[in-house]
Design a protein around this motif. Structure first.
Motif, PDB file in Angstrom:
ATOM      1  N   LEU A   4       0.488  -1.387  -0.316  1.00 15.84           N
ATOM      2  CA  LEU A   4       0.111  -0.126   0.095  1.00 15.84           C
ATOM      3  C   LEU A   4       0.819   1.633  -0.513  1.00 15.84           C
ATOM      4  CD1 LEU A   4      -2.918   0.997   0.755  1.00 15.84           C
ATOM      5  CD2 LEU A   4      -2.399   1.273   2.969  1.00 15.84           C
ATOM      6  N   HIS A   5       0.490   2.003  -1.214  1.00 13.66           N
ATOM      7  CA  HIS A   5       1.689   3.414  -0.859  1.00 13.66           C
ATOM      8  C   HIS A   5       0.940   4.626  -0.173  1.00 13.66           C
ATOM      9  CE1 HIS A   5       3.030   6.781  -3.970  1.00 13.66           C
ATOM     10  NE2 HIS A   5       4.392   6.577  -3.064  1.00 13.66           N
ATOM     11  N   ILE A   6       1.007   5.228   0.163  1.00 13.98           N
ATOM     12  CA  ILE A   6       0.632   6.623   1.142  1.00 13.98           C
ATOM     13  C   ILE A   6       2.197   7.691   1.065  1.00 13.98           C
ATOM     14  CG2 ILE A   6      -1.104   5.318   2.573  1.00 13.98           C
ATOM     15  CD1 ILE A   6       0.974   5.623   5.141  1.00 13.98           C
ATOM     16  N   SER A   7       1.382   8.710   0.996  1.00 15.13           N
ATOM     17  CA  SER A   7       2.694   9.712   0.901  1.00 15.13           C
ATOM     18  C   SER A   7       2.127  10.782   2.009  1.00 15.13           C
ATOM     19  CB  SER A   7       2.937  10.245  -0.571  1.00 15.13           C
ATOM     20  OG  SER A   7       3.649  11.087  -0.441  1.00 15.13           O
ATOM     21  N   ASP A   8       2.860  12.518   1.936  1.00 14.16           N
ATOM     22  CA  ASP A   8       2.387  13.180   2.205  1.00 14.16           C
ATOM     23  C   ASP A   8       1.770  13.703   3.346  1.00 14.16           C
ATOM     24  OD1 ASP A   8       3.877  15.101  -0.371  1.00 14.16           O
ATOM     25  OD2 ASP A   8       2.493  13.505  -1.219  1.00 14.16           O
ATOM     26  N   LEU A   9       1.566  12.730   4.387  1.00 18.22           N
ATOM     27  CA  LEU A   9       1.094  13.363   5.914  1.00 18.22           C
ATOM     28  C   LEU A   9       0.964  14.357   6.432  1.00 18.22           C
ATOM     29  CD1 LEU A   9       1.931   9.100   7.280  1.00 18.22           C
ATOM     30  CD2 LEU A   9      -0.266   9.939   5.961  1.00 18.22           C
ATOM     31  N   HIS A  10       2.208  14.695   6.165  1.00 13.90           N
ATOM     32  CA  HIS A  10       2.345  16.360   6.885  1.00 13.90           C
ATOM     33  C   HIS A  10       1.594  15.984   8.277  1.00 13.90           C
ATOM     34  CE1 HIS A  10       4.005  18.075   3.085  1.00 13.90           C
ATOM     35  NE2 HIS A  10       2.904  17.612   2.292  1.00 13.90           N
ATOM     36  N   ILE A  11       2.112  15.583   9.319  1.00 15.62           N
ATOM     37  CA  ILE A  11       1.808  15.040  10.860  1.00 15.62           C
ATOM     38  C   ILE A  11       1.912  16.979  11.597  1.00 15.62           C
ATOM     39  CG2 ILE A  11       1.558  13.685  12.904  1.00 15.62           C
ATOM     40  CD1 ILE A  11       3.014  11.413  10.454  1.00 15.62           C
ATOM     41  N   ALA A  39       3.010  -4.656   3.363  1.00 13.72           N
ATOM     42  CA  ALA A  39       3.691  -3.848   3.645  1.00 13.72           C
ATOM     43  C   ALA A  39       3.444  -2.531   3.325  1.00 13.72           C
ATOM     44  CB  ALA A  39       4.623  -3.820   2.871  1.00 13.72           C
ATOM     45  N   ILE A  40       3.481  -1.697   4.391  1.00  9.08           N
ATOM     46  CA  ILE A  40       2.992   0.060   3.468  1.00  9.08           C
ATOM     47  C   ILE A  40       4.609   1.079   3.644  1.00  9.08           C
ATOM     48  CG2 ILE A  40       1.834   1.558   4.850  1.00  9.08           C
ATOM     49  CD1 ILE A  40       0.006   0.286   6.325  1.00  9.08           C
ATOM     50  N   LEU A  41       4.173   1.385   2.073  1.00 13.76           N
ATOM     51  CA  LEU A  41       5.722   2.197   1.910  1.00 13.76           C
ATOM     52  C   LEU A  41       5.191   3.874   1.524  1.00 13.76           C
ATOM     53  CD1 LEU A  41       8.170   2.640   0.189  1.00 13.76           C
ATOM     54  CD2 LEU A  41       7.139   2.262  -1.667  1.00 13.76           C
ATOM     55  N   CYS A  42       5.175   4.711   2.704  1.00 14.99           N
ATOM     56  CA  CYS A  42       5.003   6.065   2.400  1.00 14.99           C
ATOM     57  C   CYS A  42       6.288   6.823   2.088  1.00 14.99           C
ATOM     58  CB  CYS A  42       5.450   6.236   3.999  1.00 14.99           C
ATOM     59  SG  CYS A  42       4.623   8.226   4.072  1.00 14.99           S
ATOM     60  N   THR A  43       6.468   6.891   0.900  1.00 16.41           N
ATOM     61  CA  THR A  43       7.071   7.834  -0.141  1.00 16.41           C
ATOM     62  C   THR A  43       7.507   9.836   0.197  1.00 16.41           C
ATOM     63  OG1 THR A  43       5.585   7.987  -1.816  1.00 16.41           O
ATOM     64  CG2 THR A  43       6.546   6.663  -1.751  1.00 16.41           C
ATOM     65  N   GLY A  44       7.155   9.426   1.849  1.00 15.54           N
ATOM     66  CA  GLY A  44       8.154  11.527   2.299  1.00 15.54           C
ATOM     67  C   GLY A  44       7.136  12.123   2.724  1.00 15.54           C
ATOM     68  N   ASP A  45       6.891  12.870   3.133  1.00 18.25           N
ATOM     69  CA  ASP A  45       6.825  13.782   4.259  1.00 18.25           C
ATOM     70  C   ASP A  45       5.488  13.839   4.891  1.00 18.25           C
ATOM     71  OD1 ASP A  45       7.636  15.742   2.457  1.00 18.25           O
ATOM     72  OD2 ASP A  45       6.481  16.344   0.975  1.00 18.25           O
ATOM     73  N   ILE A  46       6.879  12.550   5.853  1.00 18.30           N
ATOM     74  CA  ILE A  46       5.367  12.391   7.640  1.00 18.30           C
ATOM     75  C   ILE A  46       5.660  12.810   8.117  1.00 18.30           C
ATOM     76  CG2 ILE A  46       5.886  10.695   9.861  1.00 18.30           C
ATOM     77  CD1 ILE A  46       7.175   8.751   7.490  1.00 18.30           C
ATOM     78  N   ALA A  47       6.750  14.226   8.188  1.00 23.03           N
ATOM     79  CA  ALA A  47       6.574  15.520   9.330  1.00 23.03           C
ATOM     80  C   ALA A  47       5.703  16.450   8.017  1.00 23.03           C
ATOM     81  CB  ALA A  47       8.246  15.962   8.995  1.00 23.03           C
ATOM     82  N   ASN A  48       5.493  18.086   9.111  1.00 21.79           N
ATOM     83  CA  ASN A  48       5.122  18.629   8.407  1.00 21.79           C
ATOM     84  C   ASN A  48       6.072  19.820   7.794  1.00 21.79           C
ATOM     85  OD1 ASN A  48       3.383  20.336   7.361  1.00 21.79           O
ATOM     86  ND2 ASN A  48       3.298  21.424   9.113  1.00 21.79           N
ATOM     87  N   ARG A  49       6.885  19.980   8.501  1.00 24.21           N
ATOM     88  CA  ARG A  49       8.385  21.005   7.834  1.00 24.21           C
ATOM     89  C   ARG A  49       9.732  20.560   8.628  1.00 24.21           C
ATOM     90  NH1 ARG A  49       3.981  25.889  10.117  1.00 24.21           N
ATOM     91  NH2 ARG A  49       3.053  25.935   8.009  1.00 24.21           N
ATOM     92  N   GLY A  50       9.525  19.678   8.745  1.00 22.52           N
ATOM     93  CA  GLY A  50      11.407  19.141   9.263  1.00 22.52           C
ATOM     94  C   GLY A  50      11.250  19.151  10.752  1.00 22.52           C
ATOM     95  N   ASP A  51      10.056  19.228  11.387  1.00 19.24           N
ATOM     96  CA  ASP A  51       9.934  19.315  12.794  1.00 19.24           C
ATOM     97  C   ASP A  51      10.945  18.568  13.424  1.00 19.24           C
ATOM     98  OD1 ASP A  51      10.249  20.368  15.622  1.00 19.24           O
ATOM     99  OD2 ASP A  51       8.285  20.774  15.128  1.00 19.24           O
TER     100      ASP A  51
END
Length: 126
Positions: A4-11, A39-51
């Motif tokens: 499963l592909h997810i992306s851009d969560l910006h938590i 598997a769950i593949l997250c292709t980036g931007d878990i964080a919102n601003r590199g915090d």
């Protein structure tokens, strides 16, 4: 293997974001019931601003745990960092001297040649 592909969560810690993550988790659970997600593949931007503060990391870990709990059987979580997952100020400190030191195309070519020769040497060591 089903990925499963997810992306851009910006938590963030906002209530709106919590509702969005909960909706995502419900969808993941529905999909997993139909056919197991391996598997769950997250292709980036878990964080919102590199915090990289402790509270931001804690929030990000909690969301990832919640996503993983959405599958009936355990799934692997893979992540490739995105531009929002990086502290851009720290990155500038590394790259700024490189880019400000290059004044001509010849200097740029010399830098690239040096990097290539170092990479070639590293491959020779293995």
């Amino acid at each position: 293997m089903r990925i499963l592909h997810i992306s851009d969560l910006h938590i963030t810690n906002s209530a709106d974001h919590a509702r969005t993550i909960e909706a995502l988790c419900l969808d993941i659970n529905k999909i997993d019931k139909i056919q197991k997600i391996d598997a769950i593949l997250c292709t980036g931007d878990i964080a919102n601003r590199g915090d990289t503060s402790e509270s931001a990391i804690t929030s990000q870990e909690a969301v990832i745990r919640r996503i993983l709990q959405s599958t009936i059987t355990p799934a692997i979580f893979l992540c490739c960092p995105g531009n929002h997952d990086v502290n851009l100020k720290a990155r500038e400190e590394v790259y700024e001297p490189i880019f400000t030191g290059i004044k001509t195309p010849e200097e740029a070519n010399k830098l690239i040649d040096n990097l290539i020769s170092k990479e070639t040497l590293n491959y020779g060591d293995t």
